[in-house]
Scaffold this active site. Structure first.
Site, PDB file in Angstrom:
ATOM      1  N   GLY A   1      39.693  45.075  41.072  1.00  0.00           N
ATOM      2  CA  GLY A   1      40.639  44.373  40.195  1.00  0.00           C
ATOM      3  C   GLY A   1      40.184  44.433  38.736  1.00  0.00           C
ATOM      4  CG  HIS A   2      36.573  42.466  37.466  1.00  0.00           C
ATOM      5  ND1 HIS A   2      35.946  42.106  38.637  1.00  0.00           N
ATOM      6  CD2 HIS A   2      36.801  41.324  36.794  1.00  0.00           C
ATOM      7  CE1 HIS A   2      35.790  40.799  38.662  1.00  0.00           C
ATOM      8  NE2 HIS A   2      36.311  40.289  37.568  1.00  0.00           N
TER       9      HIS A   2
ATOM     10  CG  LEU B   1      40.398  43.466  45.576  1.00  0.00           C
ATOM     11  CD1 LEU B   1      39.808  44.732  44.962  1.00  0.00           C
ATOM     12  CD2 LEU B   1      39.972  43.361  47.041  1.00  0.00           C
TER      13      LEU B   1
ATOM     14  CD  GLN C   1      40.890  32.857  33.461  1.00  0.00           C
ATOM     15  OE1 GLN C   1      39.960  32.123  33.694  1.00  0.00           O
ATOM     16  NE2 GLN C   1      40.818  34.159  33.686  1.00  0.00           N
TER      17      GLN C   1
ATOM     18  CG  ASN D   1      30.141  39.734  42.249  1.00  0.00           C
ATOM     19  OD1 ASN D   1      30.883  39.181  43.022  1.00  0.00           O
ATOM     20  ND2 ASN D   1      29.217  40.563  42.670  1.00  0.00           N
ATOM     21  CG  LEU D   2      32.305  43.919  36.880  1.00  0.00           C
ATOM     22  CD1 LEU D   2      32.133  45.051  35.875  1.00  0.00           C
ATOM     23  CD2 LEU D   2      33.226  42.842  36.319  1.00  0.00           C
TER      24      LEU D   2
END
Ligand code: PAF
Length: 275
Positions: free
Chosen positions: A32-33, A181, A150, A28-29
Site C-alpha cells: 500500500g505504501h 494491507l 485521517q 514497516n512498509l
C-alpha cells in the site's frame, strides 16, 4: 536514494528537487505504501518519503513501543519504488523539546469514529504532519484512503491553514482475500489472519445493500456489529457516512463511505469502502 536524519539535510535536498511529492509514513512498509510512492512519482520530479514513528499519535495503552521498526528493509523497498530522498529523523530531531504547540482538528471531526475510540490521536497526527510539511515543503502530499478519517482531517488542515500543498488520496491495497494491507496485520496469528477479511466482507455487504437502495443505515450497521460479535470480534463501529466530512448522510445524493473498526484478538483493524 539518499537518507537524511536532520532537518537541515532534508531541507537542502528539497531545495534541489524541483516539484516534490511527499509521502509521510511510520515505516514497516507494505505494498500500500509502495503504491503511494509510485503514484507520487508520476507527477513530480522527486519523491520524498519520511519514516517516523510519532509518539504523539499513540494513546497510553497503544502500541508505540512495539510498533515494528524495519528501517533496513523499508529502505530497500523505497529505493526500488524510485524514492529520491528519505527523511528518517530520530525522536530527538523531531521533538528536541516537548512539543508544546499542537494542531487541534475540528471537534466535529475528531469526536467521531476513530477520534472517539482514540482520543488525542488526530491531534498527534495533525501536529506531526504539519511539522513534516514545514520541514519538507513539498508541492503535494499523499495519504492512503485506508485511514479515511485521517485523510479528511489532514485535507481540512491543509485547506484551513492555506498550506500551498496539494493533498492526493491513494486507493487502499488489499490482499487477494480482501484484507486491507496494514502494518498491524503483522500482529495477527495465522488463525486471526484467516478470519481478518470478515471485516471487509461486512463492509461489502453494507455497500451492496445501500447501492441496492436500502437506506436503513442503522439496521445495516447493527447487523454487521452483531455478525462480528457472534464470531468473537470486538467491533467498535460500522458507520455509513458522507465522504466529505464523515457526518451522517442527510441528502439522497451525498457521496457515501462505509467505515468499520473492530478488534480481533489483541489487534485493532480498520477499513472502509466508498459506496
Ligand atoms: O498514516 C500514518 O502512517 C501516520 O499517521 C502519518 C500520516 C505518517 C503521521 O504520523
Amino acid at each position: 536514494m539518499k537518507i537524511h536524519t536532520t532537518i537541515e539535510s532534508i531541507r537542502a535536498a528539497r531545495g534541489d528537487s524541483g516539484i516534490v511529492a511527499f509521502v509521510p509514513t511510520m515505516g514497516n512498509l507494505h505494498e500500500g505504501h509502495i503504491k503511494l510512492m509510485r503514484e507520487a512519482g508520476e507527477n513530480a520530479d522527486s519523491v520524498i518519503a519520511s519514516i517516523f514513528v510519532n509518539r504523539l499519535q499513540f494513546g497510553p495503552s497503544e502500541d508505540f513501543a512495539k510498533y515494528p521498526r524495519t528501517l533496513e528493509t523499508d529502505c530497500e523497498k523505497l529505493e526500488a519504488a524510485g524514492v529520491t530522498h528519505l527523511f528518517a529523523p530520530s525522536e530527538k530531531v523531531m521533538y528536541p523539546e516537548p512539543q508544546h504547540f499542537h494542531v487541534d482538528p475540528a471537534p466535529a471531526q475528531v469526536s467521531i469514529l476513530e477520534g472517539e475510540c482514540r482520543p488525542g490521536h488526530f491531534r498527534g497526527v495533525a501536529t506531526v504532519v504539519l511539522k513534516l510539511l514545514n520541514i519538507v515543503r513539498p508541492n503535494s502530499v499523499l495519504f492512503g484512503k485506508k485511514d479515511y478519517q485521517q485523510l479528511i482531517v489532514l485535507r481540512n488542515m491543509v485547506r484551513e491553514l492555506a498550506l500551498p500543498i496539494e493533498v492526493l488520496p491513494g486507493e487502499t491495497v488489499r490482499a487477494p482475500d480482501g484484507l486491507a494491507l496494514s502494518s498491524r496485520n503483522g500482529y495477527l496469528s495465522p488463525d486471526e489472519r484467516a478470519e481478518a477479511p470478515r471485516l471487509h466482507k461486512h463492509l461489502l455487504i453494507i455497500r451492496d445493500a445501500v447501492r441496492g437502495g436500502d437506506h436503513d443505515f442503522l439496521k445495516l450497521e447493527t447487523d454487521a456489529l452483531a455478525a462480528l460479535e457472534a464470531v468473537g470480534w470486538k467491533p467498535d463501529y460500522f458507520a455509513v457516512r458522507r465522504r466529505a466530512d464523515l457526518q451522517p448522510p442527510v441528502q439522497e445524493d451525498d457521496p457515501l463511505v462505509v467505515l468499520g473498526a473492530a478488534r480481533l484478538g489483541r489487534t485493532r483493524l480498520i477499513d472502509n469502502i466508498e459506496i
